[in-house]
Design an enzyme around this catalytic site. Structure first.
Site, mmCIF file in Angstrom:
data_model
loop_
_atom_site.group_PDB
_atom_site.id
_atom_site.type_symbol
_atom_site.label_atom_id
_atom_site.label_comp_id
_atom_site.label_asym_id
_atom_site.label_seq_id
_atom_site.Cartn_x
_atom_site.Cartn_y
_atom_site.Cartn_z
ATOM 1 C CE LYS A 209 -3.930 -0.811 5.292
ATOM 2 N NZ LYS A 209 -3.998 -1.237 6.722
ATOM 3 C CE LYS B 262 -0.252 -0.535 4.932
ATOM 4 N NZ LYS B 262 0.547 -1.770 4.854
ATOM 5 N N GLY C 153 -2.265 -10.237 9.037
ATOM 6 C CA GLY C 153 -2.005 -11.640 9.331
ATOM 7 C C GLY C 153 -1.395 -12.339 8.133
ATOM 8 N N GLY D 145 1.828 -7.994 19.506
ATOM 9 C CA GLY D 145 2.313 -7.991 18.128
ATOM 10 C C GLY D 145 1.412 -7.233 17.166
ATOM 11 C CG ASP E 49 -1.621 1.145 7.652
ATOM 12 O OD1 ASP E 49 -0.843 0.513 6.920
ATOM 13 O OD2 ASP E 49 -2.754 0.734 7.973
#
Lengths: 408, 408
Positions: free
Chosen positions: A202, A102, A299, A184, A198
């Protein structure tokens, strides 16, 4: 068909796993045997798992670019300028490219699409937005019958995890951030996530596709969640409102409004119930009305689901005459022209009695939200410029101001 | 390209509207000018709206079948055997078919796909399941990288409206049904909706596609909502459980379990928050994990959104060499083999003291739910056959038993 895999980190490993686990189904759908023939890695001496038997594992990208037997490249290595140039080199040879990147695409997708279309190559990027959620394909191939008027998404799992912990468990921001790091979900330096950068990338990619206009990332204002006070989450809950970090855009009469910011939604809104690391994208179209895509925003296997889906579709449509979607004009960005309700908290002082007068002067209609301290209001429909004026007014100390969206 | 529109009711009118409103976008995407050249209606004398200038409006289907200039047929007229034969006649001529007809497809899709594949025609049916929600395309083209293990959907807006009114507003079943009729969400004879027959057809179509096996609709047990007592909705709410009518299937180790029945979900489950006339489909895949598609399950423009999307995709891929998906074997249906938790309400009587002993005899572990009357329990994981035995036990009067799903 031969595939080059650029990058063997979390997503790259997931791609190898999914291609292995679901080999039979994928072969049935594509009618082809798909083989990873080349893998680009940083450290060629590192021990690798199974699923790559016979593949050339190299740190030399030139070697892969020069190999004329490669049909498709999967880019899951990250990086911006250099990576763009590498992918351009493949596209110039007519090699199909699948990218989950991205950061690079939000800057360079139009340039890459142009190169792809000149060379009859496909450029697919489902995994670059909202991980495993098929929202890119959904907008491009399923809601394509609609003129899309609005896109509103929880596009970042880290910030949604933090806000969920604050909202559901009553934790303060720092405790929730530390927990996200431990689990995490947040990186050691969480800036790109918590400051909304981020999500900004998007919403640029989604809006470009939804409205058919190029979107300059520099025109998208961003406000993150590092300044969110649990007080406001609690006050809003009393009004049945839930705070979410949203990438959000609307396209009306040729004008695009677009932002990334914390927004209050009615708690029974579909997006308000999307919690923890999950992502979701809400889309309004002039035929479908409201639709939503929900699922995992990140993931290894989850993101690989999107990458491998792109791979299957690339193989199935490799003989298609259809070109990659290319917007023909830039969007005219006009932020702040619409009317919205707002939640506003003004720090208490001896001057509280004057606040209604100040708000009245700015023509901000409001109802007061009952709290133990501070002066907290919910406004009627108000132009954002009025809120800016209020913030700049020396007589008041605005501690928080959030747009309220999704009210029917 | 020339299109024949079979049926000009709610959905057919919506198709004409969407093709008109979004003409420019659709022309850009397809590179073709799409014209409705023929319309099949029941009453040729009825006054029609705009958007059909120059079209042949007829009640003679033979006239349309015989016309060799037609490229694509859109079937939104309903009916089963006769309609299937009509569509087969078009497919035999290589005409692409788009159908919104779940009743017919749930019975005959495999036969139609075979004919389509023999004649290089496409058969698309997005609108047949969950109205405007792009779940057919989503499973076929976006989650295609996954082996899908579970599909669970709110597939009927009428029953979801009724259950939402009971759950949120505390109305009893009859009041909610009357309201649904008044609002146009339920038909005068609501049997197909409230008894789960409509949802049964949809879960058949979804499961066939998700697991790649043919599914005989006769193997799908159906239980509707007409027997739902508000008492159970209220008791369940105290356990943070919400009752939804779900079409539900799981595919593991080659065995399919499939049903339509009222199911209790944790109230924070994504599907539990889907209310009133909205639909949603939850899908589990071995790569993506959990994903959900949400939106309108019915409506004129909403359903037309799916029909016109199929139309655009049919035109764009008309030169593709890929065939329609055809399962190569029937699914082995094995209902009742899994373990599930249950909510059970047993009518009170003087024999209440014996109930724990009866449950113990059947090895049904449980915790009691505190209520003012009756004996209400939540079981541990239990085989459905145990629940059947309990229902058949003369010593107890089981007033309600609902599976609990979606517990993590």
């Amino acid at each position: 068909m031969k595939i080059a895999l650029l990058g063997l980190g979390t997503v790259g490993t997931g791609v190898v796993d999914v291609l292995g686990s679901n080999r039979e189904k994928i072969a049935g759908l594509t009618g082809e045997s798909l083989t990873i023939s080349h893998v680009l890695v940083n450290d060629i001496n590192k021990k690798r798992g199974s699923g790559l038997d016979g593949a050339v594992i190299t740190d030399d990208i030139e070697k892969i670019i020069e190999d004329d037997t490669i049909d498709i490249v999967i880019e899951v290595m990250g990086g911006i300028e250099r990576t763009k140039n590498i992918l351009k080199a493949f596209l110039e040879k007519g090699v199909h490219v699948i990218s989950a990147n991205k950061d690079m695409l939000a800057e360079h997708i139009d340039e890459l699409v142009e190169t792809a279309n000149e060379n009859n190559a496909q450029l697919l990027y489902e995994a670059s937005v909202a991980g495993g959620i098929p929202v890119i394909h959904g907008i491009e191939h399923s809601l394509n019958s609609n003129q899309i008027t609005k896109v509103m998404g929880i596009l970042n799992g880290t910030t949604n995890y933090i806000l969920s912990k604050m909202t559901i468990d009553g934790w303060d921001y720092n405790r929730a951030l530390d927990d996200a790091k431990e689990k995490g979900y947040a990186e050691a330096d969480p800036t790109n996530d918590v400051e909304g950068i981020d999500a900004q990338r998007k919403i640029v990619l989604l809006s470009r596709l939804a409205y058919g206009r190029t979107v300059d990332i520099g025109t998208v204002p961003v406000s993150g969640i590092s300044g969110v006070d649990i007080t406001d989450i609690e006050n809003a809950a009393r009004e049945n409102l839930t705070l979410k970090l949203l990438g959000k855009s609307e396209y009306r009469d040729g004008a695009l409004s677009i932002s990334v910011e914390p927004v209050l939604l009615p708690s029974d809104h579909q997006l308000a119930g999307v919690n923890y690391e999950k992502n979701a994208v809400f889309v309004n179209g002039n035929a479908v009305g409201e639709a939503m895509f929900y699922g995992p925003g990140a993931g290894s296997l989850e993101t690989a689901s999107a990458v491998v889906s792109d791979l299957i579709n690339a193989v199935r449509s490799k003989d298609s005459r259809h070109k990659n979607f290319a917007p023909d004009a830039p969007a005219a960005v006009e932020n702040g022209s619409g009317m919205n309700e707002y939640y506003i908290r003004i720090k208490s002082s001896g001057a509280d009695d004057n606040l209604p007068a100040v708000l009245d002067e700015l023509s901000i209609g409001f109802s007061r939200i009952d709290t133990e301290s501070d002066f907290v209001i919910r406004t009627g429909p108000t132009e954002s410029s009025r809120i800016d004026e209020l913030k700049q007014n020396d007589a008041v100390d605005v501690a928080a101001a959030y747009q309220i969206d999704g009210v029917e």
